[in-house]
Design an enzyme around this catalytic site. Structure first.
Site, PDB file in Angstrom:
ATOM      1  N   HIS A 255     -32.097-100.729 -10.336  1.00  0.00           N
ATOM      2  CA  HIS A 255     -32.120-102.091 -10.885  1.00  0.00           C
ATOM      3  C   HIS A 255     -32.872-102.151 -12.213  1.00  0.00           C
ATOM      4  CE1 HIS A 255     -30.219-104.247  -7.548  1.00  0.00           C
ATOM      5  NE2 HIS A 255     -30.858-103.417  -6.737  1.00  0.00           N
ATOM      6  N   ASP A 307     -35.520-100.438  -4.287  1.00  0.00           N
ATOM      7  CA  ASP A 307     -34.349-100.591  -3.431  1.00  0.00           C
ATOM      8  C   ASP A 307     -33.088-100.075  -4.120  1.00  0.00           C
ATOM      9  OD1 ASP A 307     -34.559-102.773  -5.253  1.00  0.00           O
ATOM     10  OD2 ASP A 307     -33.010-103.844  -4.132  1.00  0.00           O
ATOM     11  N   GLU A 308     -32.103 -99.799  -3.317  1.00  0.00           N
ATOM     12  CA  GLU A 308     -30.760 -99.424  -3.776  1.00  0.00           C
ATOM     13  C   GLU A 308     -30.795 -98.330  -4.837  1.00  0.00           C
ATOM     14  OE1 GLU A 308     -28.092-103.317  -2.853  1.00  0.00           O
ATOM     15  OE2 GLU A 308     -29.205-103.389  -4.742  1.00  0.00           O
ATOM     16  N   VAL A 309     -31.540 -97.289  -4.538  1.00  0.00           N
ATOM     17  CA  VAL A 309     -31.614 -96.132  -5.447  1.00  0.00           C
ATOM     18  C   VAL A 309     -30.491 -95.178  -5.059  1.00  0.00           C
ATOM     19  CG1 VAL A 309     -33.045 -94.238  -6.283  1.00  0.00           C
ATOM     20  CG2 VAL A 309     -34.092 -96.443  -5.720  1.00  0.00           C
ATOM     21  N   GLU A 360     -35.891 -99.658   1.963  1.00  0.00           N
ATOM     22  CA  GLU A 360     -35.251 -98.347   1.894  1.00  0.00           C
ATOM     23  C   GLU A 360     -36.277 -97.223   1.741  1.00  0.00           C
ATOM     24  OE1 GLU A 360     -32.193-100.916  -0.445  1.00  0.00           O
ATOM     25  OE2 GLU A 360     -34.250-101.092   0.267  1.00  0.00           O
TER      26      GLU A 360
END
Length: 538
Positions: A255, A307-309, A360
């Site tokens: 992000h 998050d969301e790596v 995560e």
């Protein structure tokens, strides 16, 4: 201290106070309040700073409690609100006491004046007591006077959860400082105490970081849609005057594509910009940004994102693979863990700030993080349910998001409807589905004690569909349901019917104070009223 008053609450019925206090006792008399003679008395032992803070809070209380002009003066209604603060030096940090006791008398003392008293552990508890008192006062149009029904009233109150937040995403749509201040005002009405400010993301970087102004120059939506360091400091100060913490989030290494517009060498490739390319320069840039925020914020916690790596861009980057080899990191999971741990260690060493990271991180490498780390769970499908139980069983503090069934089934509309979102930008989610379940369902008492909050992000996809034109209707009144769940004792099953009249009354309070709260019973939140009617019946 003395509390002004001749007040009024509701007879033998529960008062229209939101959120409901922990302990509430009332009588059957009506007390009268004269706003023209209302005074604040602070304990003589309070410091000059505490007295100044209480004076600001009392001015706010008077604006909120007395919205109608032309109230008649009462000969016997001279009085004051007397406030005693036990610990005037308490800092506004996670876990600070917000407890207070409020007494509203039914009769005059021999001196001819009635006194409402607030005794609080801290000035922040005094703020909560004044808010409760403001909601107890109503204007009686028959007598043209302000009253409190159900006097005498005795309230002993404290929040169930110490962290009660709203996430504000100003990276998908810029929210001007005055809009943020209006949101902060509204949070205080429901006794929410934390603004989680998600200030940057892939789409924009609106903060003019003194160390790297080029970030905002390149990645703000427009030249005018930016925050100076002074703006952030002003928001923090304004929030403090309301007893609200500001926790800033700079989300990395995912992000963060907005970084690439001005610093392309910290990204894997122009057409594959995130997660950030890990390198000493990248970590120096991140460290500089957090140093800039440390200079203008006061909370002991930074939200580091994490998050969301996803690894696709790393896998395509020779520079990333070379860096991993030099650091002796065998897998991308190892690189992800290294990145989050290095940033967390850096903000702790340089600024004394603990870290919040998204859930995560727990799933990938959580138990290796310091015990001061707080894990913020948001994923659905049972992933966060398992993560919350697992992390708390290891002694970590956790945060829950109201959405995607993340908190062990609480605030879910239906377990089998996996695609239904519970974030506040999900306009089909109604207040009663948020109110009906307890956030500690499925946890032991010890685990629940480590669950430091349940939070209410205002949209499933964060800021994509709300800007200053519709943010208040998106938040309110549904956010009030979550606020009561987090403040008040567990209300048990089948409590929504009893709560509805109070929530409808609270919506009227919000609107009277200038908050554009949507109708309570809309099948689709943020929709307009269906036709003419009272604020209590829509």
């Amino acid at each position: 201290m003395h509390a002004l008053l001749l007040f009024a609450l509701c007879g033998t019925a529960r008062a229209n106070v939101w959120p409901m206090p922990a302990k509430f006792a009332n009588g059957s008399s009506v007390a009268t309040v004269d706003p023209a003679k209302m005074q604040l008395f602070a304990d003589g032992n309070d410091t000059a700073m505490v007295k100044a803070e209480l004076a600001v809070a009392f001015e706010r209380f008077q604006r909120n409690a007395f919205p109608h002009a032309g109230a008649k003066s009462s000969a016997g209604a001279v009085g004051a609100v007397e406030v005693t603060v036990k610990d005037g030096a308490a800092d506004l940090q996670l876990g600070v006491s917000e407890a207070y006791e409020l007494d509203v008398p039914a009769t005059f003392y021999s001196s001819g004046s009635a006194v409402a008293t607030i005794q609080a552990d801290t000035v922040f508890g005094a703020y909560r007591g004044l808010e409760t008192l403001s909601q107890l006062i109503r204007f009686d149009f028959g007598s043209s006077s302000y009253v409190v029904d159900g006097a005498p009233i005795k309230i002993s109150d404290a929040p169930r959860f110490p962290h009660r937040e709203i996430l504000l995403d100003s990276a998908r749509h810029y929210e001007p400082v005055r809009v943020i201040e209006a949101i902060l005002d509204s949070l205080a009405y429901a006794k929410l105490n934390t603004l989680h400010w998600h200030i940057s993301d892939s789409q924009s970087f609106p903060f003019v970081a003194p160390s790297h102004p080029e970030l905002a120059e390149a990645a703000a939506f427009s030249p005018g849609e930016r925050y100076t360091a002074g703006d952030v400091a002003a928001v923090v100060a304004y929030a403090r005057s309301l007893g609200i913490r500001v926790v800033v989030e700079v989300d990395t290494p995912g992000h963060a594509a907005s970084f690439c517009k001005s610093n392309p060498d910290v990204c894997p490739a122009p057409d594959c910009p995130e997660p950030l390319l890990l390198s000493n320069k990248t970590f120096e840039l991140i460290g500089d940004i957090f140093a800039d925020f440390a200079a203008v914020t006061t909370d002991e916690i930074f939200h580091l994102g994490g998050d969301e790596v996803r690894y696709d861009c790393w896998n395509k980057s020779d520079a990333m693979k070379a860096w991993m080899a030099a650091e002796k990191l065998a897998t991308f999971d190892d690189a992800y863990a290294y990145a989050v741990q290095r940033v967390a260690a850096g903000v702790k060493a340089a600024h004394g700030r603990a870290a919040i990271v998204w859930g995560e991180a727990w799933d990938t490498f959580g138990p290796s993080m310091p015990k001061s780390t707080i894990f913020d769970f948001w994923l659905g499908g049972g992933v966060s349910a398992r993560g919350v139980a697992n992390a708390t069983s290891h002694g970590y503090r956790v945060l829950w998001n109201v959405g995607r069934g993340s908190n062990v089934g609480s605030w879910r509309v239906a377990r089998r409807v996996r695609k239904l979102r519970r974030y506040l930008d999900s306009l089909i989610t109604t207040w009663d589905t948020m109110y009906a379940r307890d956030p500690c369902t499925g946890l032991t008492t010890q685990q629940c004690a480590l669950a430091r909050r349940a939070t209410a992000p205002r949209r499933r996809r964060w800021g994509e569909t709300a800007d200053p034109s519709d943010i208040m209707q998106t938040l309110w009144p549904r956010l009030a349901a979550i606020a009561e769940v987090l403040w008040s004792p567990p209300h048990g099953a089948n409590a929504t019917a009893a709560a509805l009249p109070r929530l409808e009354a609270f919506r009227c309070v919000l609107e009277e104070r200038g908050v554009a709260a949507a109708p309570v019973s809309n099948p689709l939140a943020r929709a307009a009223p269906e036709g003419p009617g009272s604020c209590r019946s829509q």
